[in-house]
Motif scaffolding. Structure first.
Motif, PDB file in Angstrom:
ATOM      1  N   ALA A 130     -26.218   3.088  14.229  1.00  0.00           N
ATOM      2  CA  ALA A 130     -25.323   3.569  13.187  1.00  0.00           C
ATOM      3  C   ALA A 130     -26.129   3.924  11.934  1.00  0.00           C
ATOM      4  CB  ALA A 130     -24.274   2.514  12.872  1.00  0.00           C
ATOM      5  N   GLY A 131     -25.768   5.051  11.329  1.00  0.00           N
ATOM      6  CA  GLY A 131     -26.502   5.530  10.175  1.00  0.00           C
ATOM      7  C   GLY A 131     -27.622   6.486  10.527  1.00  0.00           C
ATOM      8  N   GLY A 132     -27.939   6.587  11.805  1.00  0.00           N
ATOM      9  CA  GLY A 132     -29.024   7.458  12.250  1.00  0.00           C
ATOM     10  C   GLY A 132     -28.590   8.899  12.424  1.00  0.00           C
ATOM     11  N   SER A 133     -29.528   9.707  12.922  1.00  0.00           N
ATOM     12  CA  SER A 133     -29.296  11.142  13.077  1.00  0.00           C
ATOM     13  C   SER A 133     -29.709  11.610  14.470  1.00  0.00           C
ATOM     14  CB  SER A 133     -30.109  11.926  12.036  1.00  0.00           C
ATOM     15  OG  SER A 133     -29.744  11.575  10.733  1.00  0.00           O
ATOM     16  N   GLN A 155     -26.402  19.417  13.982  1.00  0.00           N
ATOM     17  CA  GLN A 155     -27.139  18.358  13.298  1.00  0.00           C
ATOM     18  C   GLN A 155     -26.144  17.279  12.907  1.00  0.00           C
ATOM     19  OE1 GLN A 155     -30.644  18.047  12.485  1.00  0.00           O
ATOM     20  NE2 GLN A 155     -29.870  15.976  12.128  1.00  0.00           N
ATOM     21  N   MET A 156     -26.397  16.073  13.356  1.00  0.00           N
ATOM     22  CA  MET A 156     -25.477  14.968  13.099  1.00  0.00           C
ATOM     23  C   MET A 156     -26.200  13.892  12.294  1.00  0.00           C
ATOM     24  SD  MET A 156     -23.636  14.706  16.851  1.00  0.00           S
ATOM     25  CE  MET A 156     -25.121  14.112  17.667  1.00  0.00           C
ATOM     26  N   LYS A 157     -25.648  13.565  11.134  1.00  0.00           N
ATOM     27  CA  LYS A 157     -26.240  12.552  10.269  1.00  0.00           C
ATOM     28  C   LYS A 157     -25.220  11.449  10.015  1.00  0.00           C
ATOM     29  CE  LYS A 157     -29.189  15.887   7.873  1.00  0.00           C
ATOM     30  NZ  LYS A 157     -29.566  16.488   6.559  1.00  0.00           N
ATOM     31  N   ASP A 165     -12.135  17.086  10.541  1.00  0.00           N
ATOM     32  CA  ASP A 165     -12.150  16.281   9.318  1.00  0.00           C
ATOM     33  C   ASP A 165     -13.050  15.057   9.466  1.00  0.00           C
ATOM     34  OD1 ASP A 165      -8.640  16.825   8.439  1.00  0.00           O
ATOM     35  OD2 ASP A 165     -10.450  18.011   8.052  1.00  0.00           O
ATOM     36  N   SER A 166     -13.107  14.511  10.659  1.00  0.00           N
ATOM     37  CA  SER A 166     -13.850  13.272  10.882  1.00  0.00           C
ATOM     38  C   SER A 166     -15.369  13.453  10.762  1.00  0.00           C
ATOM     39  CB  SER A 166     -13.516  12.700  12.256  1.00  0.00           C
ATOM     40  OG  SER A 166     -13.834  13.642  13.265  1.00  0.00           O
ATOM     41  N   VAL A 167     -15.852  14.698  10.797  1.00  0.00           N
ATOM     42  CA  VAL A 167     -17.296  14.914  10.749  1.00  0.00           C
ATOM     43  C   VAL A 167     -17.740  15.718   9.533  1.00  0.00           C
ATOM     44  CG1 VAL A 167     -17.361  14.824  13.269  1.00  0.00           C
ATOM     45  CG2 VAL A 167     -17.363  17.049  12.114  1.00  0.00           C
ATOM     46  N   ILE A 190     -23.220  22.654  11.870  1.00  0.00           N
ATOM     47  CA  ILE A 190     -23.432  23.554  12.994  1.00  0.00           C
ATOM     48  C   ILE A 190     -24.193  24.780  12.487  1.00  0.00           C
ATOM     49  CG2 ILE A 190     -21.193  24.719  12.691  1.00  0.00           C
ATOM     50  CD1 ILE A 190     -21.074  24.990  15.755  1.00  0.00           C
ATOM     51  N   SER A 191     -25.149  25.231  13.276  1.00  0.00           N
ATOM     52  CA  SER A 191     -25.922  26.403  12.879  1.00  0.00           C
ATOM     53  C   SER A 191     -26.350  27.153  14.133  1.00  0.00           C
ATOM     54  CB  SER A 191     -27.136  26.002  12.054  1.00  0.00           C
ATOM     55  OG  SER A 191     -28.004  25.174  12.813  1.00  0.00           O
ATOM     56  N   GLY A 192     -26.720  28.410  13.945  1.00  0.00           N
ATOM     57  CA  GLY A 192     -27.107  29.228  15.084  1.00  0.00           C
ATOM     58  C   GLY A 192     -28.417  29.935  14.857  1.00  0.00           C
ATOM     59  N   ASP A 193     -29.076  30.256  15.957  1.00  0.00           N
ATOM     60  CA  ASP A 193     -30.309  31.038  15.929  1.00  0.00           C
ATOM     61  C   ASP A 193     -30.113  32.162  16.943  1.00  0.00           C
ATOM     62  OD1 ASP A 193     -32.821  32.156  16.259  1.00  0.00           O
ATOM     63  OD2 ASP A 193     -33.863  30.247  16.035  1.00  0.00           O
ATOM     64  N   ASN A 194     -29.745  33.336  16.444  1.00  0.00           N
ATOM     65  CA  ASN A 194     -29.435  34.443  17.350  1.00  0.00           C
ATOM     66  C   ASN A 194     -30.637  34.865  18.189  1.00  0.00           C
ATOM     67  OD1 ASN A 194     -26.745  34.643  16.564  1.00  0.00           O
ATOM     68  ND2 ASN A 194     -27.215  36.051  14.896  1.00  0.00           N
ATOM     69  N   ALA A 195     -31.820  34.762  17.621  1.00  0.00           N
ATOM     70  CA  ALA A 195     -33.030  35.163  18.343  1.00  0.00           C
ATOM     71  C   ALA A 195     -33.255  34.294  19.581  1.00  0.00           C
ATOM     72  CB  ALA A 195     -34.235  35.099  17.423  1.00  0.00           C
ATOM     73  N   LYS A 196     -32.808  33.050  19.507  1.00  0.00           N
ATOM     74  CA  LYS A 196     -32.995  32.121  20.627  1.00  0.00           C
ATOM     75  C   LYS A 196     -31.716  31.910  21.421  1.00  0.00           C
ATOM     76  CE  LYS A 196     -36.705  29.545  18.352  1.00  0.00           C
ATOM     77  NZ  LYS A 196     -37.172  28.212  17.888  1.00  0.00           N
TER      78      LYS A 196
END
Length: 118
Positions: free
Chosen positions: A14-17, A81-83, A61-63, A69-75
């Protein structure tokens, strides 16, 4: 056809990423939204985050404030990413892609387990 592979799950305190990755391959030109869902033990699957062709992310809402959330169109990749993870975040996380925005996804990955210990 579209193929989805998730990775990055694991066990964290808990508290990690953690950062989940989703790689979409195949007929990606047909995809206009990519979503992260999760299914906690004994519960229904729920939408966690979504990103579409407008690049405006949506979060449960819970997150909010903890997940990005992010995207990389090239890939052809989308990341979650969860913190500040909490035991309540324990679930199987699924990446899902759709041809339409704000609609039930058409393609699903196999899921990756995230376990958060207290």
């Amino acid at each position: 056809q579209v193929h989805i592979v998730e990775s990055g799950g694991g066990l964290v305190q808990a508290g990690g990423s953690l950062r989940l990755s989703c790689v979409v391959s195949g007929n990606t030109d047909s995809i206009n939204s990519v979503n992260w869902y999760r299914q906690p033990p004994g519960k229904q699957r729920e939408l966690v985050a979504s990103i579409d062709s407008t690049e405006n992310p949506i979060y449960a809402d819970s997150v909010k404030g903890r997940f990005t959330i992010s995207g990389d169109n090239a890939k052809n990749a989308v990341y979650l990413q969860m913190k500040n993870l909490e035991p309540e975040d324990t679930a199987v996380y699924y990446c899902a892609a759709g041809r339409l925005v704000m609609s039930t996804p058409d393609y699903w990955g196999q899921g990756t387990q995230v376990t958060v210990s207290a």
